[in-house]
Design an enzyme around this catalytic site. Structure first.
Site, PDB file in Angstrom:
ATOM      1  N   HIS A 471     -16.270   9.005  96.541  1.00  0.00           N
ATOM      2  CA  HIS A 471     -17.597   8.531  96.297  1.00  0.00           C
ATOM      3  C   HIS A 471     -18.192   7.393  96.931  1.00  0.00           C
ATOM      4  O   HIS A 471     -18.491   6.330  96.441  1.00  0.00           O
ATOM      5  CB  HIS A 471     -17.375   8.117  94.700  1.00  0.00           C
ATOM      6  CG  HIS A 471     -16.920   8.891  93.707  1.00  0.00           C
ATOM      7  ND1 HIS A 471     -16.227   8.614  92.573  1.00  0.00           N
ATOM      8  CD2 HIS A 471     -16.961  10.383  93.899  1.00  0.00           C
ATOM      9  CE1 HIS A 471     -15.884   9.918  91.939  1.00  0.00           C
ATOM     10  NE2 HIS A 471     -16.582  10.984  92.494  1.00  0.00           N
TER      11      HIS A 471
HETATM   12  C1  LIG Z   1     -14.787  16.260  97.901  1.00  0.00           C
HETATM   13  C2  LIG Z   1     -15.599  15.575  97.124  1.00  0.00           C
HETATM   14  C3  LIG Z   1     -15.303  15.702  95.689  1.00  0.00           C
HETATM   15  C4  LIG Z   1     -16.260  15.126  94.758  1.00  0.00           C
HETATM   16  N1  LIG Z   1     -16.013  15.171  93.321  1.00  0.00           N
HETATM   17  C5  LIG Z   1     -16.918  14.653  92.557  1.00  0.00           C
HETATM   18  C6  LIG Z   1     -17.110  15.271  91.260  1.00  0.00           C
HETATM   19  O1  LIG Z   1     -16.055  15.976  90.845  1.00  0.00           O
HETATM   20  N2  LIG Z   1     -18.046  14.835  90.386  1.00  0.00           N
HETATM   21  C7  LIG Z   1     -19.083  14.124  90.907  1.00  0.00           C
HETATM   22  O2  LIG Z   1     -19.947  13.402  90.231  1.00  0.00           O
HETATM   23  N3  LIG Z   1     -19.082  13.528  92.331  1.00  0.00           N
HETATM   24  C8  LIG Z   1     -18.053  14.010  93.375  1.00  0.00           C
HETATM   25  N4  LIG Z   1     -18.248  13.965  94.459  1.00  0.00           N
HETATM   26  C9  LIG Z   1     -19.371  12.919  94.953  1.00  0.00           C
HETATM   27  C10 LIG Z   1     -20.655  13.571  94.979  1.00  0.00           C
HETATM   28  O3  LIG Z   1     -20.560  15.159  94.988  1.00  0.00           O
HETATM   29  C11 LIG Z   1     -21.563  12.875  96.053  1.00  0.00           C
HETATM   30  O4  LIG Z   1     -21.606  11.586  95.780  1.00  0.00           O
HETATM   31  C12 LIG Z   1     -23.000  13.348  95.816  1.00  0.00           C
HETATM   32  O5  LIG Z   1     -23.093  14.791  96.027  1.00  0.00           O
HETATM   33  C13 LIG Z   1     -23.747  12.749  97.014  1.00  0.00           C
HETATM   34  O6  LIG Z   1     -25.024  13.257  97.024  1.00  0.00           O
HETATM   35  P1  LIG Z   1     -25.964  12.847  98.096  1.00  0.00           P
HETATM   36  O7  LIG Z   1     -27.241  13.510  97.775  1.00  0.00           O
HETATM   37  O8  LIG Z   1     -26.020  11.306  98.309  1.00  0.00           O
HETATM   38  O9  LIG Z   1     -25.419  13.666  99.469  1.00  0.00           O
HETATM   39  P2  LIG Z   1     -24.866  15.096 100.016  1.00  0.00           P
HETATM   40  O10 LIG Z   1     -24.802  15.706  98.683  1.00  0.00           O
HETATM   41  O11 LIG Z   1     -23.652  15.024 100.548  1.00  0.00           O
HETATM   42  O12 LIG Z   1     -26.097  15.608 100.708  1.00  0.00           O
HETATM   43  C14 LIG Z   1     -26.280  15.244 102.038  1.00  0.00           C
HETATM   44  C15 LIG Z   1     -27.011  16.387 102.806  1.00  0.00           C
HETATM   45  O13 LIG Z   1     -27.697  15.981 104.037  1.00  0.00           O
HETATM   46  C16 LIG Z   1     -27.022  16.936 105.021  1.00  0.00           C
HETATM   47  N5  LIG Z   1     -27.400  16.194 106.169  1.00  0.00           N
HETATM   48  C17 LIG Z   1     -26.907  14.841 106.628  1.00  0.00           C
HETATM   49  N6  LIG Z   1     -27.180  14.496 107.588  1.00  0.00           N
HETATM   50  C18 LIG Z   1     -27.884  15.513 108.025  1.00  0.00           C
HETATM   51  C19 LIG Z   1     -28.613  15.567 109.320  1.00  0.00           C
HETATM   52  N7  LIG Z   1     -28.917  14.340 110.408  1.00  0.00           N
HETATM   53  N8  LIG Z   1     -29.640  16.559 109.633  1.00  0.00           N
HETATM   54  C20 LIG Z   1     -29.417  17.621 108.760  1.00  0.00           C
HETATM   55  N9  LIG Z   1     -28.916  17.501 107.580  1.00  0.00           N
HETATM   56  C21 LIG Z   1     -28.281  16.553 107.272  1.00  0.00           C
HETATM   57  C22 LIG Z   1     -25.635  17.311 104.656  1.00  0.00           C
HETATM   58  O14 LIG Z   1     -25.353  18.339 105.543  1.00  0.00           O
HETATM   59  C23 LIG Z   1     -25.861  17.483 103.218  1.00  0.00           C
HETATM   60  O15 LIG Z   1     -25.989  18.759 102.753  1.00  0.00           O
HETATM   61  C24 LIG Z   1     -17.148  14.409  95.404  1.00  0.00           C
HETATM   62  C25 LIG Z   1     -17.634  14.385  96.800  1.00  0.00           C
HETATM   63  C26 LIG Z   1     -16.769  15.018  97.492  1.00  0.00           C
HETATM   64  C27 LIG Z   1     -17.019  15.010  99.092  1.00  0.00           C
END
Ligand SMILES: Cc1cc2nc3c(=O)[nH]c(=O)nc-3n(C[C@H](O)[C@H](O)[C@H](O)COP(=O)(O)OP(=O)(O)OC[C@H]3O[C@@H](n4cnc5c(N)ncnc54)[C@H](O)[C@@H]3O)c2cc1C
Length: 553
Positions: A471
């Site tokens: 997280h």
């Molecule tokens: C293994 C794991 C288990 C988890 N379990 C849970 C759970 O059970 N429940 C829960 O609520 N949360 C969980 N989390 C946390 C939660 O999923 C994340 O905090 C949340 O999805 C983050 O969302 P975000 O939009 O910040 O980033 P992300 O969902 O990570 O999205 C970022 C996106 O941007 C893309 N990207 C990044 N840099 C670039 C670039 N330079 N060019 C193009 N594309 C790019 C990436 O490829 C990705 O698709 C977990 C996370 C992980 C990794």
């Protein structure tokens, strides 16, 4: 150069929401750029297969931290989704919103008043459709389908009952009126499938004429208007072996997550001056807080042997795996259709703590979350760890290239406060497992192990074995002070037309899992970008232990 109104970088939890909402009325042209590919894998869609995608480099940025100085110099695994749906396509599917007081805490910061729980709740509800139906707290018409664990395995119920025997409350809905207590857990699973934001928000919007989705494209930097200008006008993308520039007439929105968004800001010259200059990156806007304030949830597993052969250990036998897989393929039911985190909860580590600071995920199996060390016998475990750690880390560049993983340091367990909470977590969990509800099941303690009792021994165990709950948050935090990176609307300080919307803008990590809060934030900020009147705040009752100052439970 191809031009859009909005360019969104990253099709993750936040990016898919923003892409859907900005394109829904057909007025604006929107480009969503994603480094990863499509989510065409059974292992992504089958909930119980969750440990596969998180360890697969095809769908994941397999980051590792720098050697953690307070964790025996171990490098801690830090996977992030690199596929449509982002981390919501590789996560554990636990649906938890955090506590109302987390958001009230954000709103207590000058300039962030609009982030109180009353302001956030309408957006949690807007995003959600709860299978059991909506109420004052829960949604019934949103794209994000949420179901509740059936708790058929008697061990799930034993955990909840043991909690009550130990004196903790039962909570029927930890995302509703009462977070505190033990009870059934919710998951983003719909009709037996993982309900990522790619499923919930992107697929329904995909065919819109005003939405373009470009996958397998690594954004290498934000482009500003001329050398001296601080106005973002587009992005540079590495796609099919070539660098291309794409133009945004209205805004560039970074949704790359807590590791990649600060990395991209720095690569674009927005960040701490000295770090950028050392790497030869010309400074567009000095912003010392970019990449700082990194927070996470560290957790440990308290595991016991199970005397009865009723755990998921049986499901690991090849023939059973085949049966489970077939049932899921044919009917989307059975053990394949759950994330197995069906009971859990929140407690307070000591009197004086106003709202829960320890979270439980119970599992009727003794195994590591990422499946790295397979179970060797029938067992069960609780994942437990502090929710509001005081340790802070950072994300810093290693070099000036977008393909180089940044240096990530969490500084886990660097404060005595965090170590104290972790000790309490281990001891309070053991106490729950010692209740009579577990008498028929409880065998020997597998981990930490009966000999691990003193503060020193528990600290050593945590240093050697604790793992992340995945997280990371806070690296582009909202605020108005000099270390803040964005304002309350995600607009990056010191530049124009550039926003960050993802888990990195949380000022402080919430007390729970991050997917639901990130989706809520993306819903709320999409309204702000579109200039819509924000949804009306909802003031609702929230449980607080009446004697929290003097009683731990
Ligand atoms: C293994 C794991 C288990 C988890 N379990 C849970 C759970 O059970 N429940 C829960 O609520 N949360 C969980 N989390 C946390 C939660 O999923 C994340 O905090 C949340 O999805 C983050 O969302 P975000 O939009 O910040 O980033 P992300 O969902 O990570 O999205 C970022 C996106 O941007 C893309 N990207 C990044 N840099 C670039 C670039 N330079 N060019 C193009 N594309 C790019 C990436 O490829 C990705 O698709 C977990 C996370 C992980 C990794």
């Amino acid at each position: 150069m191809t031009t859009f109104d909005y360019i969104i970088v990253g099709a993750g939890s936040a990016g898919c929401v923003v892409a859907n909402r900005l394109s829904e009325d057909g007025a604006a042209s929107v480009l969503l750029v994603e480094a990863g590919a499509l989510d065409h894998s059974l292992f992504i869609h089958m909930p119980s297969a969750l440990s596969y995608p998180m360890a697969n480099k095809k769908y994941t940025w397999l980051y590792e931290s720098e050697p953690e100085p307070f964790m025996d110099n171990r490098r801690i695994h830090c996977p992030r989704g690199r596929v449509i749906g982002g981390s919501s396509s590789i996560n554990g599917m636990v649906y938890v919103r955090g506590h109302a007081l987390d958001y009230d805490g954000w709103a207590s910061v000058s300039g962030l008043e609009g982030w109180s729980y009353a302001h956030c709740l309408p957006y949690f509800r807007k995003a959600e459709t709860r299978a059991q139906g909506g109420d004052l707290y829960r949604g019934d018409a949103g794209p994000l389908h949420v179901s509740t664990g059936a708790c058929r395995n008697p061990l799930y119920r034993a955990f909840i009952e043991a909690g009550q025997q130990a004196g903790y409350p039962y909570t029927a809905d930890m995302n509703g009126y009462q977070q505190e207590g033990l009870g059934p857990m919710d998951m983003t699973v719909h009709k037996g499938r993982r309900w990522s934001t790619a499923m919930a928000y992107l697929r329904p919007a995909w065919k819109r004429k005003n939405l373009t989705v470009q996958i397998r494209s690594l954004v290498t930097r934000v482009v500003f208007d001329g050398h001296e200008s601080r106005r973002a006008v587009g992005i540079e993308v590495f796609h099919r072996g070539q660098l291309q520039q794409l133009r945004a007439d209205k805004e560039v929105i970074l949704a790359g997550g807590s590791i990649n968004s600060p990395q991209l800001l720095k690569l674009s010259g927005v960040g701490p001056v000295q770090e950028l200059q050392t790497l030869g990156i010309s400074v567009t806007a000095p912003l010392p807080g970019v990449g700082e304030n990194l927070q996470d949830h560290l957790e440990t597993y308290v595991q016991f042997e199970c005397k009865q052969p009723i755990t998921l250990f049986s499901a690991l036998q090849p023939l059973n795996k085949l049966k489970i897989g077939m049932e899921w393929l044919l009917f989307r039911t059975g053990l394949g259709a759950t994330n197995h985190f069906e009971s859990g909860g929140f407690i307070r580590s000591e009197p004086g703590v106003r709202h829960p600071d320890l979270q439980y995920h119970f599992l009727p199996m003794a195994v590591r979350y990422d499946g790295k060390s397979p179970a060797t016998c029938h067992g069960f475990q609780a994942h437990v760890g502090p929710m509001r750690a005081t340790s802070r880390g950072h994300v810093r560049l290693r070099d000036a290239k977008a393909i180089t993983p940044p240096r990530i340091l969490f500084n886990y367990m660097s404060t005595e406060q965090d170590r104290k909470e972790m000790r309490a977590a281990v001891r309070l969990t053991r106490e729950i497992f010692q209740q009579t509800a577990f008498d028929a099941f409880r065998g020997a303690e597998l981990s930490p192990g009966a000999s691990v009792q003193s503060d020193e021994a528990i600290d050593a165990h945590i240093r050697a074995h604790a793992e992340t709950a995945y997280h990371p948050a806070g690296t582009c935090r909202m605020g108005t002070d000099e270390m803040a990176v964005t304002d309350a609307l995600g607009q990056v300080h010191g530049v124009e037309r550039l926003r960050v919307i993802d888990a990195s803008i949380m000022p402080r990590v919430v007390s729970g899992n991050l997917n639901a809060p990130t989706i809520m934030m993306a819903e709320k900020l999409s309204d702000a970008i579109r200039g819509r009147v924000p949804m009306l705040p909802m003031t609702v009752p929230v449980f607080e232990h009446p004697n929290y100052m003097s009683e731990q439970r």
